[in-house]
Write a protein that holds these residues in place. Structure first.
Motif, PDB file in Angstrom:
ATOM      1  N   ALA A   1      -4.407   6.953  -1.825  1.00 36.24           N
ATOM      2  CA  ALA A   1      -3.994   5.568  -1.579  1.00 36.24           C
ATOM      3  C   ALA A   1      -3.922   4.784  -2.872  1.00 36.24           C
ATOM      4  CB  ALA A   1      -4.973   4.898  -0.626  1.00 36.24           C
ATOM      5  N   SER A   2      -3.006   3.844  -2.900  1.00 34.35           N
ATOM      6  CA  SER A   2      -2.917   2.927  -4.027  1.00 34.35           C
ATOM      7  C   SER A   2      -2.386   1.590  -3.524  1.00 34.35           C
ATOM      8  CB  SER A   2      -1.990   3.465  -5.118  1.00 34.35           C
ATOM      9  OG  SER A   2      -0.686   3.643  -4.631  1.00 34.35           O
TER      10      SER A   2
ATOM     11  N   PHE B   1      -9.102   0.202  -1.772  1.00 32.33           N
ATOM     12  CA  PHE B   1      -9.203   1.280  -0.784  1.00 32.33           C
ATOM     13  C   PHE B   1     -10.510   1.210  -0.004  1.00 32.33           C
ATOM     14  CE2 PHE B   1      -8.277   5.282   1.013  1.00 32.33           C
ATOM     15  CZ  PHE B   1      -9.406   6.085   0.943  1.00 32.33           C
TER      16      PHE B   1
ATOM     17  N   VAL C   1       0.852  -1.181   0.000  1.00 36.17           N
ATOM     18  CA  VAL C   1       0.000   0.000   0.000  1.00 36.17           C
ATOM     19  C   VAL C   1       0.885   1.227   0.000  1.00 36.17           C
ATOM     20  CG1 VAL C   1      -1.688   1.316   1.312  1.00 36.17           C
ATOM     21  CG2 VAL C   1      -1.850  -1.185   1.216  1.00 36.17           C
TER      22      VAL C   1
ATOM     23  N   ASN D   1     -10.064   7.098  -4.257  1.00 36.16           N
ATOM     24  CA  ASN D   1      -9.085   6.470  -3.352  1.00 36.16           C
ATOM     25  C   ASN D   1      -8.403   7.506  -2.461  1.00 36.16           C
ATOM     26  OD1 ASN D   1      -9.717   4.072  -4.548  1.00 36.16           O
ATOM     27  ND2 ASN D   1      -7.687   3.651  -5.365  1.00 36.16           N
TER      28      ASN D   1
ATOM     29  N   ARG E   1      -4.130  -1.293  -2.777  1.00 35.28           N
ATOM     30  CA  ARG E   1      -5.109  -2.209  -2.208  1.00 35.28           C
ATOM     31  C   ARG E   1      -6.492  -1.694  -2.558  1.00 35.28           C
ATOM     32  NH1 ARG E   1      -4.399  -5.537   3.282  1.00 35.28           N
ATOM     33  NH2 ARG E   1      -2.233  -6.189   3.063  1.00 35.28           N
TER      34      ARG E   1
ATOM     35  N   TYR F   1      -0.226   0.569   7.548  1.00 34.29           N
ATOM     36  CA  TYR F   1       0.416   1.339   6.484  1.00 34.29           C
ATOM     37  C   TYR F   1       0.285   2.823   6.780  1.00 34.29           C
ATOM     38  CZ  TYR F   1       0.302  -3.090   4.011  1.00 34.29           C
ATOM     39  OH  TYR F   1       0.482  -4.406   3.662  1.00 34.29           O
TER      40      TYR F   1
END
Length: 120
Positions: free
Chosen positions: A24-25, A29, A2, A77, A27, A109
């Motif tokens: 976020a990137s 989200f 993540v 996200n 997974r 994370y």
């Protein structure tokens, strides 16, 4: 893996507002709760609040209730922290985190942080 990337920090006068973003990137989200923390110089990292995976429920530390608002846009996200009525005591590095346990405690994370400085 993540990746979380905060943005939106900066210098703001007391009484002002800022909106921080956390992109976020890596997974899905919208399956995870997200949280915001901060760490001021010489102090421990402090939990500010979190938001459920759907965005339907937000939780706040008592000290920030009313001034800070957490929201998220799952289509982008991104999770946000809107801060109003900022005070010099809000000066800190602000971090977002992803909770892998849905309990607001499994912060696995973290982003790299964004600096917020409130001038008096």
């Amino acid at each position: 893996q993540v990746q979380l990337v905060e943005s939106g920090g900066g210098l703001v006068p007391a009484g002002g507002s800022l909106r921080l973003s956390c992109a976020a990137s890596g997974r899905t989200f919208n399956s995870y709760a997200m949280g915001w923390f901060r760490q001021a110089p010489g102090k421990e990292r402090e939990f500010l609040g979190g938001i459920s995976a759907s965005g339907g429920t937000a939780y706040y530390a008592n000290s920030e209730k009313g001034r800070f608002t957490i929201s998220r846009d799952n289509a982008k996200n991104t999770v946000y922290l809107l801060m109003n009525s900022l005070e010099p005591e809000d000066t800190a590095i602000y971090y977002c985190a992803l909770d892998i346990t849905a309990t607001m405690t499994g912060w696995a994370y973290w982003g790299q942080g964004t600096q917020v400085t409130v001038s008096s």
